[in-house]
Design a protein around this motif. Sequence first.
Motif, PDB file in Angstrom:
ATOM      1  N   HIS A  18       0.987  -1.176   0.172  1.00  0.00           N
ATOM      2  CA  HIS A  18       0.085  -0.051  -0.032  1.00  0.00           C
ATOM      3  C   HIS A  18       0.737   1.250  -0.109  1.00  0.00           C
ATOM      4  O   HIS A  18       1.463   1.467   1.286  1.00  0.00           O
ATOM      5  CB  HIS A  18      -0.893  -0.086   1.363  1.00  0.00           C
ATOM      6  N   HIS A  54      -4.145   6.595  -5.456  1.00  0.00           N
ATOM      7  CA  HIS A  54      -5.593   6.508  -5.294  1.00  0.00           C
ATOM      8  C   HIS A  54      -6.255   6.540  -6.619  1.00  0.00           C
ATOM      9  O   HIS A  54      -5.712   7.099  -7.777  1.00  0.00           O
ATOM     10  CB  HIS A  54      -6.018   7.917  -4.654  1.00  0.00           C
ATOM     11  N   GLU A  83      -5.468   2.034  -5.474  1.00  0.00           N
ATOM     12  CA  GLU A  83      -6.396   1.996  -4.321  1.00  0.00           C
ATOM     13  C   GLU A  83      -7.798   2.498  -4.772  1.00  0.00           C
ATOM     14  O   GLU A  83      -8.152   3.696  -4.975  1.00  0.00           O
ATOM     15  CB  GLU A  83      -5.948   2.718  -3.151  1.00  0.00           C
ATOM     16  N   SER A 111     -11.090   0.466  -0.847  1.00  0.00           N
ATOM     17  CA  SER A 111     -11.241   1.222   0.471  1.00  0.00           C
ATOM     18  C   SER A 111     -12.288   2.067   0.564  1.00  0.00           C
ATOM     19  O   SER A 111     -13.006   2.434  -0.466  1.00  0.00           O
ATOM     20  CB  SER A 111      -9.917   2.299   0.415  1.00  0.00           C
ATOM     21  N   HIS A 113     -13.579   5.451   1.956  1.00  0.00           N
ATOM     22  CA  HIS A 113     -13.089   6.724   2.769  1.00  0.00           C
ATOM     23  C   HIS A 113     -14.156   7.865   3.013  1.00  0.00           C
ATOM     24  O   HIS A 113     -13.788   8.961   3.451  1.00  0.00           O
ATOM     25  CB  HIS A 113     -11.700   7.552   1.940  1.00  0.00           C
ATOM     26  N   HIS A 162      -7.085  -0.845   5.357  1.00  0.00           N
ATOM     27  CA  HIS A 162      -7.442  -0.431   6.473  1.00  0.00           C
ATOM     28  C   HIS A 162      -8.949  -0.612   6.989  1.00  0.00           C
ATOM     29  O   HIS A 162      -9.644   0.238   7.135  1.00  0.00           O
ATOM     30  CB  HIS A 162      -6.828   1.082   6.581  1.00  0.00           C
TER      31      HIS A 162
HETATM   32 ZN   LIG Z   1      -6.892   4.606   2.160  1.00  0.00          ZN
END
Ligand SMILES: [Zn+2]
Length: 276
Positions: A18, A54, A83, A111, A113, A162
Amino acid sequence: MSADQLSTTNYQLFSDYHTHPQGHRVQRYTSGLLQPWIDSATKFGLTDIAFTDHDRYHAGVDFDEIDRLRERNPQLRVRAGIELDNDPIHSEAGRKWVEKHWAKLDFVLGSVHFLSRADQMFDSVPAGAEQFEGHDVDAIYADYFRRVREMAATGLVDCLAHLDLVKIHGHRPRSEIGPIVNETLDFIRARDLAIELSTAGWRKPVNELYPGDRIIELAIEKGIPFTIASDAHSQVQLGDSYPRLAQKMAAYGIRRVGIYDKHQRVLRNVCVESVL
Ligand SMILES: [Zn+2]
Ligand SMILES: [Zn+2]
């Protein structure tokens, strides 16, 4: 030296899955941008890293440049990744980009967010904490993990990043985390996805590994594999807090981590048997 310290000296955490070479803006992949990451990884003893910028910065990713980087650095495995976010504005384009480039990508992180606000990542520090003020934290947790399941269900991710990011500002649910995450972990297991052990949580207000201990225990029980990661936004953060991570892995008996080649996962041993 205690038995615990002795056992962690046998861990060789060689991968970081990551990383953000572009940081927080579009920066076209060039040798000038990427080579320092290879040099830094080599310095820290890493031999297998995934670039996972990202998805909103996908315009900067250049697969040919990654190929040239691989040719110049045969001592290190470089994985092409991204990601993928649940960004309500940008991630539709991100999902299309992932679909289009799936065969060139080795590894996709999923992910969450964004919660109910489309204009602010809830994990921005400290501003994102305001999304929790005056709200029912249990309801936020339930909403967050529902979104994680949605991300897992896209079929476009190899691993969830995460996993308990929702704790970032230190907000905790009233009840135990086990029942809150159980359905999500079963969902991840059923789709044969991995989750990451991310040292980034130790750099955030919550000051705790992602995910927390109880989630790690449940993931082990369910047979969910782990990747290891720093979520580095600078090459000097590669392998951040890995000695501390090795202690945690030794405490839980986690001896293998996932690495990926064109989305195919192999579990590699990170625990070198001691001759002592
Ligand atoms: Zn992240
Ligand atoms: Zn990240």
